[in-house]
Design a protein around this motif. Sequence first.
Motif, mmCIF file in Angstrom:
data_model
loop_
_atom_site.group_PDB
_atom_site.id
_atom_site.type_symbol
_atom_site.label_atom_id
_atom_site.label_comp_id
_atom_site.label_asym_id
_atom_site.label_seq_id
_atom_site.Cartn_x
_atom_site.Cartn_y
_atom_site.Cartn_z
ATOM 1 N N GLY A 86 0.814 -1.212 0.000
ATOM 2 C CA GLY A 86 0.000 0.000 0.000
ATOM 3 C C GLY A 86 0.849 1.264 0.000
ATOM 4 O O GLY A 86 0.547 2.242 -0.702
ATOM 5 N N LEU A 87 1.935 1.248 0.768
ATOM 6 C CA LEU A 87 2.833 2.401 0.811
ATOM 7 C C LEU A 87 3.524 2.602 -0.537
ATOM 8 O O LEU A 87 3.727 3.734 -0.990
ATOM 9 N N TRP A 88 3.886 1.488 -1.185
ATOM 10 C CA TRP A 88 4.508 1.570 -2.514
ATOM 11 C C TRP A 88 3.537 2.177 -3.526
ATOM 12 O O TRP A 88 3.905 3.044 -4.328
ATOM 13 N N LYS A 89 2.278 1.737 -3.469
ATOM 14 C CA LYS A 89 1.262 2.276 -4.383
ATOM 15 C C LYS A 89 1.082 3.777 -4.164
ATOM 16 O O LYS A 89 0.971 4.550 -5.123
ATOM 17 N N PHE A 90 1.044 4.194 -2.903
ATOM 18 C CA PHE A 90 0.955 5.614 -2.578
ATOM 19 C C PHE A 90 2.084 6.388 -3.270
ATOM 20 O O PHE A 90 1.858 7.418 -3.913
ATOM 21 N N ASN A 91 3.301 5.895 -3.148
ATOM 22 C CA ASN A 91 4.448 6.586 -3.737
ATOM 23 C C ASN A 91 4.396 6.612 -5.251
ATOM 24 O O ASN A 91 4.774 7.615 -5.874
ATOM 25 N N GLU A 92 3.919 5.544 -5.860
ATOM 26 C CA GLU A 92 3.779 5.537 -7.320
ATOM 27 C C GLU A 92 2.870 6.676 -7.783
ATOM 28 O O GLU A 92 3.181 7.387 -8.748
ATOM 29 N N VAL A 93 1.751 6.837 -7.089
ATOM 30 C CA VAL A 93 0.790 7.871 -7.477
ATOM 31 C C VAL A 93 1.383 9.267 -7.264
ATOM 32 O O VAL A 93 1.298 10.133 -8.138
ATOM 33 N N CYS A 100 7.830 14.812 -4.525
ATOM 34 C CA CYS A 100 8.626 13.935 -3.680
ATOM 35 C C CYS A 100 7.776 13.530 -2.469
ATOM 36 O O CYS A 100 6.762 14.169 -2.169
ATOM 37 N N THR A 101 8.215 12.471 -1.784
ATOM 38 C CA THR A 101 7.412 11.956 -0.678
ATOM 39 C C THR A 101 8.260 11.701 0.558
ATOM 40 O O THR A 101 9.453 11.412 0.478
ATOM 41 N N SER A 102 7.603 11.819 1.691
ATOM 42 C CA SER A 102 8.200 11.466 2.977
ATOM 43 C C SER A 102 7.106 10.811 3.800
ATOM 44 O O SER A 102 5.915 10.908 3.467
ATOM 45 N N VAL A 103 7.492 10.142 4.868
ATOM 46 C CA VAL A 103 6.509 9.582 5.797
ATOM 47 C C VAL A 103 6.988 9.883 7.202
ATOM 48 O O VAL A 103 8.179 9.803 7.500
ATOM 49 N N GLN A 104 6.061 10.255 8.055
ATOM 50 C CA GLN A 104 6.406 10.517 9.446
ATOM 51 C C GLN A 104 6.241 9.239 10.247
ATOM 52 O O GLN A 104 5.163 8.641 10.250
ATOM 53 N N ILE A 105 7.321 8.806 10.887
ATOM 54 C CA ILE A 105 7.259 7.603 11.724
ATOM 55 C C ILE A 105 7.153 8.047 13.175
ATOM 56 O O ILE A 105 7.815 8.981 13.615
ATOM 57 N N ASN A 106 6.314 7.345 13.935
ATOM 58 C CA ASN A 106 5.968 7.881 15.252
ATOM 59 C C ASN A 106 5.546 6.794 16.226
ATOM 60 O O ASN A 106 4.980 5.769 15.851
ATOM 61 N N ASN A 157 13.674 1.885 7.555
ATOM 62 C CA ASN A 157 14.109 1.006 6.466
ATOM 63 C C ASN A 157 12.920 0.625 5.577
ATOM 64 O O ASN A 157 13.038 0.583 4.346
ATOM 65 N N ARG A 158 11.765 0.376 6.185
ATOM 66 C CA ARG A 158 10.570 0.065 5.381
ATOM 67 C C ARG A 158 10.169 1.280 4.535
ATOM 68 O O ARG A 158 9.751 1.124 3.385
ATOM 69 N N ALA A 159 10.264 2.461 5.120
ATOM 70 C CA ALA A 159 9.935 3.668 4.361
ATOM 71 C C ALA A 159 10.816 3.764 3.121
ATOM 72 O O ALA A 159 10.339 4.075 2.023
ATOM 73 N N GLN A 160 12.093 3.496 3.292
ATOM 74 C CA GLN A 160 13.028 3.551 2.168
ATOM 75 C C GLN A 160 12.666 2.496 1.123
ATOM 76 O O GLN A 160 12.630 2.775 -0.080
ATOM 77 N N ARG A 161 12.364 1.288 1.572
ATOM 78 C CA ARG A 161 12.014 0.203 0.646
ATOM 79 C C ARG A 161 10.668 0.438 -0.035
ATOM 80 O O ARG A 161 10.426 -0.050 -1.142
ATOM 81 N N ALA A 162 9.781 1.216 0.630
ATOM 82 C CA ALA A 162 8.460 1.507 0.063
ATOM 83 C C ALA A 162 8.511 2.614 -0.986
ATOM 84 O O ALA A 162 7.497 2.914 -1.610
ATOM 85 N N GLY A 163 9.681 3.226 -1.163
ATOM 86 C CA GLY A 163 9.826 4.225 -2.217
ATOM 87 C C GLY A 163 9.749 5.666 -1.769
ATOM 88 O O GLY A 163 9.744 6.571 -2.606
ATOM 89 N N PHE A 164 9.697 5.912 -0.464
ATOM 90 C CA PHE A 164 9.700 7.290 0.022
ATOM 91 C C PHE A 164 11.068 7.924 -0.241
ATOM 92 O O PHE A 164 12.096 7.266 -0.157
ATOM 93 N N ASP A 165 11.050 9.209 -0.522
ATOM 94 C CA ASP A 165 12.298 9.941 -0.788
ATOM 95 C C ASP A 165 12.956 10.434 0.485
ATOM 96 O O ASP A 165 14.108 10.904 0.457
ATOM 97 N N CYS A 166 12.248 10.365 1.602
ATOM 98 C CA CYS A 166 12.714 10.941 2.865
ATOM 99 C C CYS A 166 11.929 10.278 3.988
ATOM 100 O O CYS A 166 10.860 9.693 3.747
ATOM 101 N N VAL A 167 12.445 10.359 5.189
ATOM 102 C CA VAL A 167 11.697 9.876 6.349
ATOM 103 C C VAL A 167 11.748 10.963 7.420
ATOM 104 O O VAL A 167 12.759 11.643 7.585
#
Length: 677
Positions: A86-93, A100-106, A157-167
């Motif tokens: 699902g995270l990969w699909k988000f980044n594709e779109v 560019c994309t980032s995700v906040q981990i918390n 690491n998952r964020a990076q593998r999911a295609g996010f450009d930043c975390v």
Amino acid sequence: MENYEAIFEPLTVKRMTLKNRVIMPPMGTNFANMDGSFNNEHITYYEQRAKGGTGLITLENACIDYPMGTNGTTQLRIDNDQYLPGLWKFNEVMHSYGACTSVQINHAGASAYGLRLEGKQAVSASNIPSKKGNAVPRPLLKEEILEIVKKYGEAANRAQRAGFDCVEIHAGHSYLVSQFLSPLYNQRTDEFGGSPENRSRFAKLIVEEVRRAVGPHYPICLRFSADELLEGGNTLEDTLDLLTYFVEEIDILNVSAALNDSIQYQIDQMNLADGWRSYMAKAVKEKFGKVTITSGNIRSPKIANDILLKGDADLLAMGRGLIAEPNWVNKVKNGEEQLLRKCISCNIGCADHRIAKSRPLRCTVNPDVIYEDAYKEHQVKNHLKMVVIGGGTAALEAATTAAEVGVEVILFEAKAYLGGLAHEIARLPDKRRIDDYVIYLKERAKQLPNLTIHLQTKATVEMIEKIKPDIVVNATGAKPLLPPIKGLQEQLENPNRKVFSIFDLLNNMENFQEFTGKRIAVIGGGAVGLDVVEYYAERHAESVSIVEMQPTLGKDLDMITRISMMDIIQRHGVATYTETALTQVNEASFTVMQQGEEVDIPFDLGFVCLGMKAERPLMEPLMSYQKESGATVVNLGDSKVARRIYEGTKEARDILTTVHQVDREKGRQSLKQYSYQ
């Protein structure tokens, strides 16, 4: 039209290049599925902001440790690999639009959502609740702290593998890292508490673990509360000191403010200026020389551009601004600044819906935050006429929406101006942002050749009969509720009166500019009464009193406005009479009944603000007209029930349901006539 070049200058951070300086910060939505996964509407919501030109889309905070770290009714998860598709699909779109994309981990810590904890006690640095009245957490053991640190690295690491450009690591706003950094929460006596270095240790371990997980070339962002804006909390100077212990591996510093108990400065209250906290970002940037983000009610392109030109920050976070106007970047870039649907910082559909009421995110000025302009694709197939009676925000939203799908619309407004009560309330200095919505609606209306507006024209049924509309929309608004209280009507008619309604104030602001030495008394503790209290208390009237029959003031206000109003009442010593009823209005005092005793409240100016009631003088003849003509009559907005702008906007956009029903019926009738002939 200015070009605002600084906003559109690209910026490279390690291997990420942003096409402009506007970012969407992480904001919870309550759109996620209960299992923490994406759904199509959720992705479509973000897609509108990427399509609108935003340079960096930061996905709302994702849980790294379920259930102990979760917050919100529904929240995205990133605590195991099953969420990667699902995270990969988000980044594709998002990437398909050049964003560019980032995700906040918390980890929420003591702010964890109680119902998801399955009976377990929330965890924190100490046993201090993250908010007054919240459940007491238990202090984390050292081995638990180290396990959470490890989970931050795994999530990155998952964020990076999911295609996010930043975390982005969340270290503010009363979540777990903030609970270690803040002396208000952290009362530990081990190596994780006490001194600034010790309170920073948890954050330092997390940053180092995240860097190991993503490698040297991947951007790491840190969001934090630069000033907690609470007595005993971290000041800006304190935070600058704390950051020295763990800032080395951070690439982007996202400078926010406040904690749960000062949330009106995190989710900015309406009267705070555009970019009001950019001084905090400037201090951070000057000390550390890193890429810095600022935020805080940024709506104006000029102020946004000036912040960048002055060097106060490198990036502009527009959260609620992009909920209201997904196309902010493209409209500014294309010279359509006048068509910006600016956020008015009412905090109703975003903060209050999501945090206080566990509802999905919505917006007062944007009636469809998910599909935006998709309704325009469905044009009417037959020639339809619609008359709109009234020129307030609900009337204008209904008129423009219908015109945009091809309906011929004629609007009648009895006053010399558009905007109704919204425009009038915006005459109060602390409510001026509300007029931004009126300005947008008027500019939107100007673009529509099939929408005709008649000002200073009071609609009659006879006028409507001549037009022969298919649809009539009654949106005549509301008027003050003035119950038959002894002396009220007499004092309102007194030529030398000291007693006024809200419209007396709003329509004659020039007569209410004296504050020094004035004693003010307000009857009614709802939104209108509290607006009057704010006006006079913030301008240092000698004394302000407020009377309310209910046990609490502002019970129907959104959470941010209510907190800010209670802060005003406390700071200015406003005399508060709750569970108190007005029994008599005198020339210079209100007689009230409190706990069975009569009390006189003297004043130099008294305001009766007992709410509003629907004003619909034409509805009865309109219903007769409907029976005779077959036209469809719709009553909406405050003329249906006096409420907030939010409800009126939603009802106004729902006119599409009526329009398409009438269009289909007209098509069927035409087909019958054609078949008969």
